[in-house]
Design an enzyme around this catalytic site. Structure first.
Site, PDB file in Angstrom:
ATOM      1  N   SER A  55      43.427  69.291 -10.357  1.00 14.20           N
ATOM      2  CA  SER A  55      42.741  68.795  -9.153  1.00 14.20           C
ATOM      3  C   SER A  55      43.528  67.669  -8.500  1.00 14.20           C
ATOM      4  CB  SER A  55      41.318  68.339  -9.503  1.00 14.20           C
ATOM      5  OG  SER A  55      41.334  67.336 -10.512  1.00 14.20           O
ATOM      6  N   LYS A  56      43.983  66.727  -9.296  1.00 14.09           N
ATOM      7  CA  LYS A  56      44.701  65.578  -8.726  1.00 14.09           C
ATOM      8  C   LYS A  56      46.147  65.928  -8.384  1.00 14.09           C
ATOM      9  CE  LYS A  56      41.609  62.542 -11.254  1.00 14.09           C
ATOM     10  NZ  LYS A  56      40.869  63.693 -11.862  1.00 14.09           N
ATOM     11  N   PRO A  94      43.113  70.083 -15.101  1.00 15.99           N
ATOM     12  CA  PRO A  94      43.415  71.438 -14.621  1.00 15.99           C
ATOM     13  C   PRO A  94      44.198  71.497 -13.312  1.00 15.99           C
ATOM     14  CG  PRO A  94      41.179  70.875 -14.038  1.00 15.99           C
ATOM     15  CD  PRO A  94      41.703  69.709 -14.840  1.00 15.99           C
ATOM     16  N   CYS A 136      37.050  58.938 -16.534  1.00 22.27           N
ATOM     17  CA  CYS A 136      35.693  59.334 -16.156  1.00 22.27           C
ATOM     18  C   CYS A 136      34.722  58.794 -17.204  1.00 22.27           C
ATOM     19  CB  CYS A 136      35.577  60.844 -15.995  1.00 22.27           C
ATOM     20  SG  CYS A 136      36.120  61.803 -17.430  1.00 22.27           S
TER      21      CYS A 136
END
Length: 485
Positions: A134-135, A132, A251
């Site tokens: 974040s990185k 989405p 993850c």
């Protein structure tokens, strides 16, 4: 190792047996299982494009937020707060882009990237699986909104979310693409200075925030997705420049999706792949470092999600097969020098903003600002969204002019000095609810104004006598449970 564990309601026994077979000897299987059953700690990252860590810490004190520094991210903090009345996502700090709500271990891949790569360089980077955001937003903040980030997302439904998050965080050096990331190696070989591949995975490390994450776990799915990951990492490696850095992360915890994917790349390109150890990324990184210097993050070690991070340097060029592609002609042209001068003069007069970097383009009557680094890529790849839309031109025989866009405000707000209307807490809440604000002091401002709360620009408005017309984008409107300070 004894595979019998207590107090397990979430993890399938075959999965526990598998983890027992790969768990480092100095770690406890029971502690691993126990950690998977504990709620995940909330974490946030300060967006330094909009505020400083020091300024945010003062805000956190006012809210009585308890913060604990995240060792591998100087802008990251675990946060303890009462969200019964106001969820963190409805706080002013989040809505205005001062912070990004992000799990602590997911901050590690970008930390690893800039541990090895100069953040101040005018570089072109690829975030191969970006939503989405974040990185992507973390990379942009590290780069100070300079250079170029190609943020790619294969899922069409997640592109909108990716754009919304980059917009909220005031990012202007991003171009969005919508492809299977396997195309980049063939389409853009030896192109990117650095690449982040946060690969799609089985999500074994996410059970602390998603209790259903392991419901359908099976080995066949692991084997299938590891094959996808192998294709993605090979493509990313082809797309990387000689001397560039590739960060591979997931993850998940299974070796098939992590170490073995990296080993397969090394076997295919034995003379070009160099594993760069991350043992010194932060204090105590050695606790989860593998023999190769990968970080295999078991959730009980740092009290996080399970995660994996590897750093790979490309020591020589590679030569992939080239793909034939048809790129539609870009529907943008450069405006005349006169139009560019008129627009920039308007921004200077209306808001005091006069240092606008990037290349200006026009489509119909829309004005867009593209990162300078995009020039060599314009005719090589199709973009879902490129740069930021900064203005629209209107006009007829009676009146003409420019209408500023929200994205311009979020990206250049720090330069603004004039026509700023400050709201109090009650007015700011109403503004985020999409309401016009009445009986507000505009200090003589007219036309387009910048709407501010506590010195932080929220968006645009239009001053009409003692009324402020709301121009907040619809996707940012929230109707309840908003901040009170």
């Amino acid at each position: 190792m004894n595979n019998i564990v207590e107090n397990n309601q979430l993890l399938p026994q075959p999965y526990i047996d598998k983890m027992a077979s790969i768990l480092p000897k100095h770690l406890s299987l029971q502690e691993f299982v126990d950690s998977c059953h504990r709620p995940l700690r909330r974490a946030i990252r300060v967006n330094t494009l909009k505020t400083s860590v020091e300024a945010f810490l003062l805000r956190a004190q006012e809210h009585d937020w308890k913060l604990t520094a995240i060792p591998w991210c100087t802008e990251g903090f675990w946060i303890e707060l009462d969200e019964q009345e106001v969820p963190l996502g409805n706080s002013f700090e989040h809505l205005s882009g001062l912070i990004y709500i992000q799990e602590a271990s997911s901050m590690m891949p970008v930390a690893a990237l800039f541990h090895l790569f100069d953040a101040s360089s005018n570089a072109t980077l690829l975030d191969a699986a970006a939503a989405p955001g974040s990185k992507t937003t973390q990379i942009a903040a590290k780069m100070g909104n300079k250079g170029l980030i190609i943020a790619n997302e294969f899922s069409a439904s997640r592109i909108k979310m990716l754009h919304a998050n980059t917009q909220r965080c005031g990012i202007k050096n991003v171009a969005l693409t919508h492809f299977d990331a396997k195309i980049f190696g063939n389409w853009l070989p030896n192109t990117f200075d650095a690449i982040l591949l946060d690969a799609p995975c089985s999500g074994e490390g996410t059970i602390r925030k998603d209790k259903l994450a392991m419901k359908n776990w099976n080995q066949q799915a692991i084997d299938e997705i590891s094959s996808v990951q192998t294709g993605l990492i090979e493509s990313a490696f082809h797309a990387l420049k000689e001397g560039g850095v590739l960060i591979y992360s997931t993850c998940t915890l299974s070796l098939e999706e992590n170490q073995q994917v990296c080993f397969s790349l090394q076997q295919k390109f034995p003379d070009a792949v160099e594993f760069v150890p991350l043992n010194d990324l932060f204090d105590n990184a050695t606790e989860t470092a593998t023999e190769e210097g990968f970080l295999h993050i078991w959730p009980q070690v740092y009290d996080t999600e399970g995660f994996f991070v590897a750093a790979i340097r490309k020591t020589e060029k590679t030569d992939p097969e080239r793909s034939n592609k048809r790129i539609a002609k870009m529907p943008f042209i450069r405006p005349t020098r006169q139009k560019e001068a008129e627009l920039y003069a308007y921004f200077k007069e209306q808001f005091g903003i006069n240092d606008i970097d990037g290349m200006l383009f026009i489509r119909d009557k829309e004005y867009w600002l593209f990162p300078d680094n995009i020039k060599p890529l314009i005719n090589k790849v199709r973009f879902s969204r490129l740069g930021i839309k900064i203005a629209e031109e209107f006009g007829n025989y009676k009146k003409s002019g420019f209408k500023t866009q929200h994205e311009f405000v979020t990206a250049f707000e720090k330069q603004a000095t004039t026509n700023i209307v400050e709201l109090d807490a009650a007015q700011a809440k109403e503004y985020y609810q999409g309401k016009d604000i009445r009986d507000v002091e505009t200090n003589g401002a007219s036309g387009e104004v910048l709407v501010s709360y506590r010195g932080q620009i929220i968006s645009l408005g239009k001053a009409l006598n003692n009324r402020l017309k709301n121009n907040l984008p619809r996707e940012l409107i929230r109707d309840k449970n908003l901040f009170d300070k």
